[in-house]
Design a protein around this motif. Sequence first.
Motif, PDB file in Angstrom:
ATOM      1  N   PRO A   1     -24.223  -9.080 -14.526  1.00 21.51           N
ATOM      2  CA  PRO A   1     -25.142  -8.758 -15.630  1.00 21.51           C
ATOM      3  C   PRO A   1     -26.502  -9.420 -15.460  1.00 21.51           C
ATOM      4  CG  PRO A   1     -22.985  -9.382 -16.464  1.00 21.51           C
ATOM      5  CD  PRO A   1     -22.977  -9.707 -15.003  1.00 21.51           C
ATOM      6  N   LYS A   2     -27.552  -8.695 -15.830  1.00 23.48           N
ATOM      7  CA  LYS A   2     -28.923  -9.187 -15.731  1.00 23.48           C
ATOM      8  C   LYS A   2     -29.522  -9.311 -17.137  1.00 23.48           C
ATOM      9  CE  LYS A   2     -28.887  -8.768 -11.177  1.00 23.48           C
ATOM     10  NZ  LYS A   2     -29.422  -7.598 -10.495  1.00 23.48           N
ATOM     11  N   THR A   3     -30.573 -10.099 -17.234  1.00 24.34           N
ATOM     12  CA  THR A   3     -31.378 -10.129 -18.457  1.00 24.34           C
ATOM     13  C   THR A   3     -32.611  -9.287 -18.179  1.00 24.34           C
ATOM     14  OG1 THR A   3     -30.595 -12.321 -19.093  1.00 24.34           O
ATOM     15  CG2 THR A   3     -32.640 -11.551 -20.097  1.00 24.34           C
ATOM     16  N   ILE A   4     -32.776  -8.238 -18.978  1.00 28.79           N
ATOM     17  CA  ILE A   4     -33.808  -7.231 -18.722  1.00 28.79           C
ATOM     18  C   ILE A   4     -34.735  -7.119 -19.933  1.00 28.79           C
ATOM     19  CG2 ILE A   4     -34.229  -4.811 -18.143  1.00 28.79           C
ATOM     20  CD1 ILE A   4     -31.285  -4.815 -17.009  1.00 28.79           C
ATOM     21  N   PHE A   5     -36.017  -7.257 -19.697  1.00 27.55           N
ATOM     22  CA  PHE A   5     -37.044  -7.191 -20.744  1.00 27.55           C
ATOM     23  C   PHE A   5     -37.757  -5.844 -20.596  1.00 27.55           C
ATOM     24  CE2 PHE A   5     -39.761 -10.148 -23.399  1.00 27.55           C
ATOM     25  CZ  PHE A   5     -40.684  -9.203 -23.810  1.00 27.55           C
ATOM     26  N   ILE A   6     -37.680  -5.010 -21.645  1.00 30.43           N
ATOM     27  CA  ILE A   6     -38.275  -3.670 -21.604  1.00 30.43           C
ATOM     28  C   ILE A   6     -39.293  -3.522 -22.724  1.00 30.43           C
ATOM     29  CG2 ILE A   6     -37.847  -1.177 -21.643  1.00 30.43           C
ATOM     30  CD1 ILE A   6     -34.979  -1.688 -20.880  1.00 30.43           C
ATOM     31  N   THR A   7     -40.563  -3.339 -22.400  1.00 26.22           N
ATOM     32  CA  THR A   7     -41.558  -3.118 -23.443  1.00 26.22           C
ATOM     33  C   THR A   7     -41.490  -1.672 -23.942  1.00 26.22           C
ATOM     34  OG1 THR A   7     -43.314  -2.479 -21.884  1.00 26.22           O
ATOM     35  CG2 THR A   7     -43.112  -4.824 -22.414  1.00 26.22           C
ATOM     36  N   GLY A   8     -41.960  -1.461 -25.164  1.00 24.13           N
ATOM     37  CA  GLY A   8     -41.989  -0.107 -25.726  1.00 24.13           C
ATOM     38  C   GLY A   8     -40.613   0.499 -25.872  1.00 24.13           C
ATOM     39  N   ALA A   9     -39.650  -0.316 -26.324  1.00 17.75           N
ATOM     40  CA  ALA A   9     -38.259   0.143 -26.405  1.00 17.75           C
ATOM     41  C   ALA A   9     -37.935   0.858 -27.716  1.00 17.75           C
ATOM     42  CB  ALA A   9     -37.312  -1.038 -26.216  1.00 17.75           C
ATOM     43  N   GLY A  10     -38.959   1.150 -28.503  1.00 17.52           N
ATOM     44  CA  GLY A  10     -38.717   1.747 -29.814  1.00 17.52           C
ATOM     45  C   GLY A  10     -38.471   3.243 -29.798  1.00 17.52           C
ATOM     46  N   SER A  11     -38.741   3.899 -28.669  1.00 14.66           N
ATOM     47  CA  SER A  11     -38.576   5.358 -28.632  1.00 14.66           C
ATOM     48  C   SER A  11     -38.447   5.828 -27.188  1.00 14.66           C
ATOM     49  CB  SER A  11     -39.772   6.059 -29.295  1.00 14.66           C
ATOM     50  OG  SER A  11     -40.970   5.758 -28.587  1.00 14.66           O
TER      51      SER A  11
END
Length: 261
Positions: A2-12
């Motif tokens: 498992p990784k820790t993943i940061f995703i911007t603009g995840a609202g849609s």
Amino acid sequence: MPKTIFITGAGSGLGKGAAFGLAEKGHRVIAPVETAPQVTALREEAKAAGIELEVFKMDIKNPQDLAQMLDYDFDIFVANAAVNEGGPLGEVPMSNFRELFEVNVFSTLETAQIAAQKFVAKGEGKIIFMSSMAGIMATPYVGPYTATKHAIEAIATTMQKELEGFGVKVATINPGAFATGFNDRSAEAKWKWYDEKIHFTKKEDMEEADKALEDQYDPADMIAKMVEVIPLDSHKFRTAYPEETEQQMKEEEAKRWEMDI
């Protein structure tokens, strides 16, 4: 693993779908969104689906919001947040054009710089820029968005070379036209300022170009591809999807070497 993943603009859209899909696969997903109402909506949707996401407001144009990135440790950064607007480049209002660059290029690079500093400090990490088929291809009346994604391609390619020696990987994901509503909203935006009594671009030409949006792909397929590629330790620098789009991109690049004016 498992990784820790940061995703911007995840609202849609694709970002949201990928955040859910990655969390379902057991990854820790940090999923900031642009507005406060999106925070509530995404938290409630994740809770209803039994999925754990770390959701908070982070408008990438807001320096105070952006500072929150410093509080998180993550393995992979996905620069996904973007806006889209079409219109003829010969007449698009410059304020609109600048806004697209402010979000899609300047603020996006700023987020990537923060991620790069974190990754260089620990000697590993991966930055993925959500580009587009528009990063390579050029379509009439999609020029404002296309220009920003061409810039992202240059940024990603350059950073890949600059960060490689620090153990940091850089890549792009280039979706074709998927029916998330993102492209449709872009096509609609130009009609807010366009006036056929004033502008020389023909209304019927733009309306004809908009018909291409009638045949878009199922976003579920692109989301599945993102969920597959994002956590990988090794893959191609550019992931264009579907294969038809990849072929179109390659043919478009080749044509430019033979194109006359």
